[in-house]
Motif scaffolding. Sequence first.
Motif, PDB file in Angstrom:
ATOM      1  N   ASP A  23       0.906  -1.177   0.055  1.00  0.00           N
ATOM      2  CA  ASP A  23      -0.156  -0.047   0.128  1.00  0.00           C
ATOM      3  C   ASP A  23       0.950   1.207   0.073  1.00  0.00           C
ATOM      4  O   ASP A  23       0.642   2.177  -0.873  1.00  0.00           O
ATOM      5  N   LEU A  24       1.786   1.132   0.998  1.00  0.00           N
ATOM      6  CA  LEU A  24       2.811   2.321   1.007  1.00  0.00           C
ATOM      7  C   LEU A  24       3.585   2.495  -0.562  1.00  0.00           C
ATOM      8  O   LEU A  24       3.680   3.806  -0.871  1.00  0.00           O
ATOM      9  N   ALA A  25       3.726   1.453  -1.357  1.00  0.00           N
ATOM     10  CA  ALA A  25       4.324   1.626  -2.620  1.00  0.00           C
ATOM     11  C   ALA A  25       3.495   1.763  -3.588  1.00  0.00           C
ATOM     12  O   ALA A  25       3.827   1.783  -4.840  1.00  0.00           O
ATOM     13  N   LYS A  26       2.130   1.790  -3.205  1.00  0.00           N
ATOM     14  CA  LYS A  26       1.167   1.893  -4.466  1.00  0.00           C
ATOM     15  C   LYS A  26       1.447   0.938  -5.166  1.00  0.00           C
ATOM     16  O   LYS A  26       1.052   1.056  -6.606  1.00  0.00           O
ATOM     17  N   ILE A  27       1.343  -0.178  -4.898  1.00  0.00           N
ATOM     18  CA  ILE A  27       1.826  -1.584  -5.786  1.00  0.00           C
ATOM     19  C   ILE A  27       0.250  -2.143  -5.775  1.00  0.00           C
ATOM     20  O   ILE A  27      -0.356  -2.437  -4.507  1.00  0.00           O
ATOM     21  N   GLU A  28      -0.626  -2.161  -6.763  1.00  0.00           N
ATOM     22  CA  GLU A  28      -1.691  -3.005  -6.737  1.00  0.00           C
ATOM     23  C   GLU A  28      -1.822  -4.528  -6.610  1.00  0.00           C
ATOM     24  O   GLU A  28      -0.886  -5.201  -6.979  1.00  0.00           O
ATOM     25  N   TYR A  29      -2.781  -4.895  -5.696  1.00  0.00           N
ATOM     26  CA  TYR A  29      -2.946  -6.255  -5.591  1.00  0.00           C
ATOM     27  C   TYR A  29      -4.208  -6.741  -5.303  1.00  0.00           C
ATOM     28  O   TYR A  29      -5.124  -6.085  -4.977  1.00  0.00           O
ATOM     29  N   LEU A  30      -4.513  -7.938  -5.252  1.00  0.00           N
ATOM     30  CA  LEU A  30      -5.686  -8.556  -4.879  1.00  0.00           C
ATOM     31  C   LEU A  30      -5.675  -9.626  -3.603  1.00  0.00           C
ATOM     32  O   LEU A  30      -4.376  -9.977  -3.289  1.00  0.00           O
TER      33      LEU A  30
END
Length: 215
Positions: free
Chosen positions: A95-102
Motif C-alpha cells: 500500500d505504501l508503495a502504491k503497488i496494486e494487488y488482490l
Amino acid sequence: MDEITSREKILKEVRNGLMTKLDNPYVSVNLEKPIMKPLEESIDLQFAQELSALGGKFIFCENEKELTDILSLLLKEENIGPLFCKHQDLRKHLDLAKIEYLSKDEDLKDCKSGLTECEFLIARFGSALMSSSLSSGRKLYSWPEVHLIVAYASQLVPETSDAIIGMRERYNGVLPSMMTMVTGASRTADIEKTLVMGAHGPKELFVFFIDDLME
C-alpha cells in the motif's frame, strides 16, 4: 473363502514379523557422525547458490523499501500481474508503495503471481519451509504461475532439522497440520523424460531476502 484365507495368511506373516527380533545389520554405522558434509559456504551464500542451481531467483534487499522498489519494477518488466497477497504486513508495504494487488480468496484464480511469507529458509537445499499456519494457507504457494517469497536473514537456518526445531518452538510443540518445502519451481520429467516446468505448481520462484541482521 480364498480371500479370507489370503487375508489371514498376510496378517499371520505380519504378526510373526513383529514378534521376531532381528539383529541390526548396520552395527558399524556411527549414528553420532553427521550424515551430511558440513556446509562449505556461509549459510546465506549456500542458500543463494542452491536456490539458483534449481532455477530460483535470489534477490537481496537491504530493507522493505528496496523490496517494494524491486517488486514494482519486476511486476512491470516481467508482466507477472495481477499480484495476490494475504499477509497483512506485506500488504501494508504494498500500500505504501502504491503497488496494486488482490487479496480476496475468490480473486486468486485470476492472479498470475502470489506474494507470501515463509516459516524458514533452509540453506542446505535452497528451500523455503511453508505451513498451513501461514496467512497464505495451502493454496497461494502452489496456485499462481509465479511464487514470490519474502524472507528475512533471521529465518535462515543451515539444515532441515534446525527448521523443525524452530517450528516446534514457534508453535509450542503443536506443529501445523501441513508443512512442505518449496525447492525451486515446480517441475516433472515423468512424461517421456522431458522436463516440464510448472507442472504441479509455479513455473517461477523468486525469494526476496531482507537482511534484518545488519548492524
